[in-house]
Every structure is written in C-alpha cells, then in structure tokens.
Design a protein around this motif. Structure first.
Motif, mmCIF file in Angstrom:
data_model
loop_
_atom_site.group_PDB
_atom_site.id
_atom_site.type_symbol
_atom_site.label_atom_id
_atom_site.label_comp_id
_atom_site.label_asym_id
_atom_site.label_seq_id
_atom_site.Cartn_x
_atom_site.Cartn_y
_atom_site.Cartn_z
ATOM 1 N N MET A 20 -3.988 -9.446 -2.622
ATOM 2 C CA MET A 20 -3.606 -8.287 -3.441
ATOM 3 C C MET A 20 -2.113 -8.232 -3.770
ATOM 4 O O MET A 20 -1.690 -7.434 -4.607
ATOM 5 C CB MET A 20 -3.989 -6.977 -2.709
ATOM 6 C CG MET A 20 -5.448 -6.882 -2.309
ATOM 7 S SD MET A 20 -6.598 -7.038 -3.701
ATOM 8 C CE MET A 20 -6.108 -5.647 -4.695
ATOM 9 N N GLU A 72 2.369 -5.847 0.192
ATOM 10 C CA GLU A 72 1.796 -4.679 0.858
ATOM 11 C C GLU A 72 2.583 -3.404 0.580
ATOM 12 O O GLU A 72 2.060 -2.289 0.717
ATOM 13 C CB GLU A 72 1.788 -4.858 2.393
ATOM 14 C CG GLU A 72 1.203 -6.158 2.886
ATOM 15 C CD GLU A 72 2.283 -7.176 3.174
ATOM 16 O OE1 GLU A 72 2.544 -7.448 4.356
ATOM 17 O OE2 GLU A 72 2.885 -7.678 2.194
ATOM 18 N N PHE A 85 2.861 -0.805 -5.008
ATOM 19 C CA PHE A 85 1.615 -0.579 -5.746
ATOM 20 C C PHE A 85 1.827 0.532 -6.765
ATOM 21 O O PHE A 85 2.841 1.241 -6.744
ATOM 22 C CB PHE A 85 0.440 -0.261 -4.807
ATOM 23 C CG PHE A 85 0.648 0.910 -3.888
ATOM 24 C CD1 PHE A 85 0.132 2.157 -4.202
ATOM 25 C CD2 PHE A 85 1.330 0.763 -2.684
ATOM 26 C CE1 PHE A 85 0.294 3.241 -3.362
ATOM 27 C CE2 PHE A 85 1.497 1.838 -1.828
ATOM 28 C CZ PHE A 85 0.987 3.077 -2.159
ATOM 29 N N THR A 128 -5.948 1.164 -3.191
ATOM 30 C CA THR A 128 -6.519 -0.087 -3.693
ATOM 31 C C THR A 128 -8.049 -0.039 -3.639
ATOM 32 O O THR A 128 -8.739 -0.527 -4.529
ATOM 33 C CB THR A 128 -5.999 -1.283 -2.873
ATOM 34 O OG1 THR A 128 -4.584 -1.392 -3.034
ATOM 35 C CG2 THR A 128 -6.644 -2.592 -3.321
ATOM 36 N N LYS A 129 -8.574 0.572 -2.582
ATOM 37 C CA LYS A 129 -10.029 0.721 -2.432
ATOM 38 C C LYS A 129 -10.586 1.852 -3.301
ATOM 39 O O LYS A 129 -11.799 2.072 -3.308
ATOM 40 C CB LYS A 129 -10.367 1.011 -0.961
ATOM 41 C CG LYS A 129 -10.061 -0.112 0.004
ATOM 42 C CD LYS A 129 -10.349 0.342 1.434
ATOM 43 C CE LYS A 129 -9.965 -0.706 2.454
ATOM 44 N NZ LYS A 129 -10.182 -0.214 3.848
ATOM 45 N N LYS A 130 -9.694 2.597 -3.969
ATOM 46 C CA LYS A 130 -10.081 3.734 -4.822
ATOM 47 C C LYS A 130 -10.850 4.795 -4.035
ATOM 48 O O LYS A 130 -11.837 5.376 -4.510
ATOM 49 C CB LYS A 130 -10.899 3.250 -6.024
ATOM 50 C CG LYS A 130 -10.156 2.245 -6.904
ATOM 51 C CD LYS A 130 -10.912 1.930 -8.159
ATOM 52 C CE LYS A 130 -10.232 0.841 -8.987
ATOM 53 N NZ LYS A 130 -8.823 1.156 -9.321
ATOM 54 N N ASN A 178 -1.452 2.025 0.565
ATOM 55 C CA ASN A 178 -1.789 0.964 -0.390
ATOM 56 C C ASN A 178 -3.263 0.595 -0.265
ATOM 57 O O ASN A 178 -3.990 0.484 -1.269
ATOM 58 C CB ASN A 178 -0.899 -0.253 -0.126
ATOM 59 C CG ASN A 178 -0.971 -1.284 -1.248
ATOM 60 O OD1 ASN A 178 -1.806 -1.203 -2.138
ATOM 61 N ND2 ASN A 178 -0.072 -2.259 -1.207
ATOM 62 N N GLN A 179 -3.725 0.431 0.970
ATOM 63 C CA GLN A 179 -5.125 0.083 1.187
ATOM 64 C C GLN A 179 -6.059 1.184 0.682
ATOM 65 O O GLN A 179 -7.095 0.909 0.067
ATOM 66 C CB GLN A 179 -5.364 -0.177 2.676
ATOM 67 C CG GLN A 179 -4.677 -1.442 3.194
ATOM 68 C CD GLN A 179 -4.803 -1.573 4.699
ATOM 69 O OE1 GLN A 179 -4.414 -0.680 5.443
ATOM 70 N NE2 GLN A 179 -5.350 -2.686 5.162
#
Length: 460
Positions: A305, A308, A311, A264-266, A260-261
């Motif tokens: 966000m 967790e 997404f 999310t940070k692309k 996910n992180q």
C-alpha cells in the motif's frame, strides 16, 4: 561491583542508575525527573560528580530516560553515550525540543532593564545538546560490544519505542563473571509499527521497570475497533471533532498507521486528519530512515500500500499559521497533537478553543503523570486552567490503554521469568501501588525482589 539507584526509584520519571565496576563508573540512563516541584533547578543537582562518570548507556530516547544528559555534559561528563541508531536520532529531536521548552518557561524577553528573565534558568542550551550528540556512539541490536577488557554490552529489542533496548552487561568482576540487565521500558506484542519485545537472556541481576504492575491492558476489544467507535461517535454521527493528545515520538507514528489501516479498509467514510506537531514530522522521518527496524506488519503494508505514514485526508501541520487554521476548521475532523500529558505544546491551543465545546471529544491514549493537566482531566476535574485562564470542562473526556507503549502486569512477569532465576530483581519506574503489586506477584513465584529507595546502594 556496586549498584546505586539515583532515579525512577519508587516513582516513574527520572531514570538514572549508577553501576560501579571497580573504579569504572557506568550511568544507565540520565532522565529528567518531572516529579519535583522545581524540577529545572533540582535536576541539575547530581548526587555524584558528573566528571567522574566514565560511560553512559541510554536504553531509549524518551525524556524521562535521556532528558538530563545535556546537564550531565554541561557539568563535566566527557565520555561516550552508547545507544542504538534510532535512539540517537530520536533523542536528538527530543533534547533540542527540551531547550525550547526551557526557554519558553523562562520567557524570551527580559522583564527588567538589567536583562533578568521571569522564569527558571534553563537546565541547558542548544550548545549543550550539540555537545551531547557528539558523544553518541551507536550500536546495533544483538551485537555484543566490548566496553573494555572486563565489560561487554548487548542491546536487546524491547519494543516500546523505535530503538528501545534492554541493556545486558557481562562483567568480569575480579575473576568472577556476572550478568546484569536493565530493562529500560518494556513494550507490548502486536503494537502498531513496533516489534514485539525479545526475550532477555538469563542474568544474575535484573533491573526491571514496573509502570503497569498490577494493571492489565484491555483484551476484549482491538485498537481498530476502539478507534472506529470513537471516530464514528465524535465525527460521523455528530458534526464534532476528536482531539487525541499524543507524544510526537512513537505514539503518533503508531496511531497514524492504525488510522491508515482503518481508512484504507474503508471501515469509515473519509474524515480529515491533522497531525499538528512539527516534531512528529521529524520523528516520522526517523521511522522512515530506520524502516528495517519496524515490525513485519508495517513492512508488509509498505510493500502493498505504500508509506504507512501518508494517506488521503491526512495533513501534517508545520507552521503556527497552519495550526491556527486547524482551529478554524469547522468540519468534523481528527486532531493529533502533542504533548500527550497536555503540558505545553500545540495541544494546549486546541484545548483552549475546544474544552468548552460540547461537540468535542478528547481521547487520551497514554499515561498522564500526577499533577499534569491530562491527569486532572482524567480525574474528572470540572474546571481546569489552560493558558492562565480557568475554564469549564464541557468536552467529553475518554481514555484507552490500547495504544499504551508499556507492557502490562502479565508482560512484566513474563519478562522477569525469561531472565531465569536472578539472585536479585530490582523494581524501578513505577508508582508505589504498581511496585507493590508486581513485587508480590514475583515473590509468589519465588523471585528475590526489592524496590530500591533513591540513593540506596547494593553490593552485587
């Protein structure tokens, strides 16, 4: 006071330690021993009368610590099982799943007109699991609990798994106060979702796990960097798939949060992710239920966000039809499925269809015990048996320890040092090499250390 080691003694699985204070008998953990050739039959042969046990203390939910509790109950144990609230919830999921595994091994359909089954008789059934769950009594972390007039218990958070605890006992033994701690399994710092292990207070005696004795986790690369690299090579640069065997409870939740992180940070273009494990869905709900016990990083992510464990491009797979649809998904993807050592579960279906796929990478993120299919693949076996078929291994096999839930050698030494100078340190839950290397390091630091044999008794 007497301490007898009946499990995870000079091996990893089957944790079970008997502490006797006068006539009062406490069993610390009651796990399945997977290192026996006929483990279902042999795990029901307790070296003591189950009805004689007054109390069980459960350090955490993993099956090598909890998995034989229903057998204990089936054979006469009628006391309480003390554990933390998340441990009670997660153990319930795992124990019901164990019944299903037993039944699958036995064969649901009789092979003869008399109704005989082909496989070993189940260790226990759903009824015995329900009887076991009825005995769970939950205790919060860092809250002393009076067991009786002479014994009190405190659970200390140790990471490793949601709800995992070290059990610290303060005992009045004929007028003399004695303190003994059982580590359970020690986690790591900076692990996704889980809190870092808290210091165990000074004690007179310490029973410590040694899984990663003599071994060190990778320190020159972060989990995020490694996952990005593996996904990029398997799914971005080539139209392949990345299969990650992961235990449904604990490892999957931490992995999903890490992914996910990343997305999310692309850091990577979108890739479809499938979590193919109904048990993981139930376990994730337990993590949501006890969200107050996750680490600060996960709490902060939730505030900014959202969930967790949810997404875009993440799909949880529930039914067998959906699972088969994943096998027929031909675009690049990530498949997270259980079991982590490849012994049973839906992961075997994904292996069956992909082990001979040159465009498939299988990434191991946890420990695989000797004899398991996962161990054979990691050992470089060119041919393996999957679902009664011999198959060549053409897929790329990779491994990382960055998602290992166990603390390494330095973490274990640090944990022991936090307990002061115990009169005796007992090392359990480790293979011989790990035990010996950790023992040597601790002895060099002046600790009195022993690695007990199964059945060995100590007057303490």
């Amino acid at each position: 006071m007497k301490l007898t080691f009946w499990g995870a003694a000079q091996q990893v699985t089957g944790s079970m330690h008997l502490l006797e204070v006068g006539h009062y008998k406490i069993l610390i953990d009651c796990g399945l021993d997977y290192e026996k050739d006929t483990y279902q039959e042999e795990n029901q042969e307790f070296p003591f009368a189950p009805a004689s046990i007054n109390l069980v203390i459960l350090t955490h939910a993993h099956i090598d610590h909890s998995g034989n509790l229903p057998t204990l109950v089936r054979m006469g144990f009628n006391g309480q099982v003390l554990c933390t609230p998340p441990t009670a919830d997660l153990a319930s999921i795992l124990l019901f799943d164990s019944v299903e595994l037993f039944l699958r091994k036995q064969g649901r359909k009789p092979r003869t007109k008399r109704g005989n089954f082909s496989g070993p008789k189940p260790l226990y059934l759903h009824k015995h699991v329900m009887d076991t769950i009825d005995r769970f009594v939950t205790i919060a972390f860092n809250q002393p609990f009076k067991i009786n007039g002479d014994i009190s218990l405190t659970f200390i958070p140790v990471g490793h798994l949601l709800g995992a605890a070290a059990a610290v006992l303060i005992i009045n033994d004929n007028g003399e106060e004695k303190k003994i701690a059982f580590s359970g399994d020690i986690g790591r710092e900076n692990y996704p979702v889980l809190v870092k292990p808290e210091a165990i207070p000074e004690v007179d005696f310490f029973v410590c796990e040694s899984t990663y004795g003599g071994r060190y986790h990778t320190k020159d690369q972060t989990l995020e960097e490694r996952l990005v690299k593996e996904i990029e090579e398997a799914c971005i640069k080539s139209p392949g798939r990345l299969i990650i065997p992961a235990f449904s409870i604990g490892r999957t939740q931490s992995l999903v949060f890490a992914l996910n992180q990343i997305f999310t940070k692309k850091l990577l273009p979108p890739v479809q992710i499938f979590v193919d494990s109904p048990m993981a869905i139930h376990a994730t709900d337990v993590y949501r239920k006890h969200h107050n016990l996750v680490n600060q990083e996960a709490k902060d992510f939730y505030k900014t966000m959202g969930d967790e464990f949810e997404f875009e491009h993440l799909a949880y797979v529930q039914t067998m039809k959906e699972s088969k649809d994943v096998s027929n998904y031909y675009d690049p993807c990530i498949i997270i499925s259980s079991a982590g050592m490849l012994e049973g579960g839906r992961i075997q279906d994904h292996l069956y269809y992909n082990i001979q796929n040159y465009y498939c990478t299988i990434l191991f993120i946890g420990y695989c015990a000797k004899g398991t299919l996962g161990y054979k693949l990691l050992s470089g076996a060119p041919i393996v048996r999957i679902k009664d078929r011999e198959m060549m291994v053409y897929a790329t096999i990779r491994q990382t320890d960055l998602l290992s839930g166990h603390g390494d050698h330095d973490d274990l030494v640090k944990t022991v040092k936090q307990t002061g100078k115990p009169k005796q340190v007992f090392l359990v839950h480790g293979e011989d090499k790990s035990l010996q290397l950790l023992m040597a390091a601790l002895q060099e630091d002046g600790f009195n250390v022993v690695a007990p044999e199964r059945g060995e008794v100590f007057e303490i």
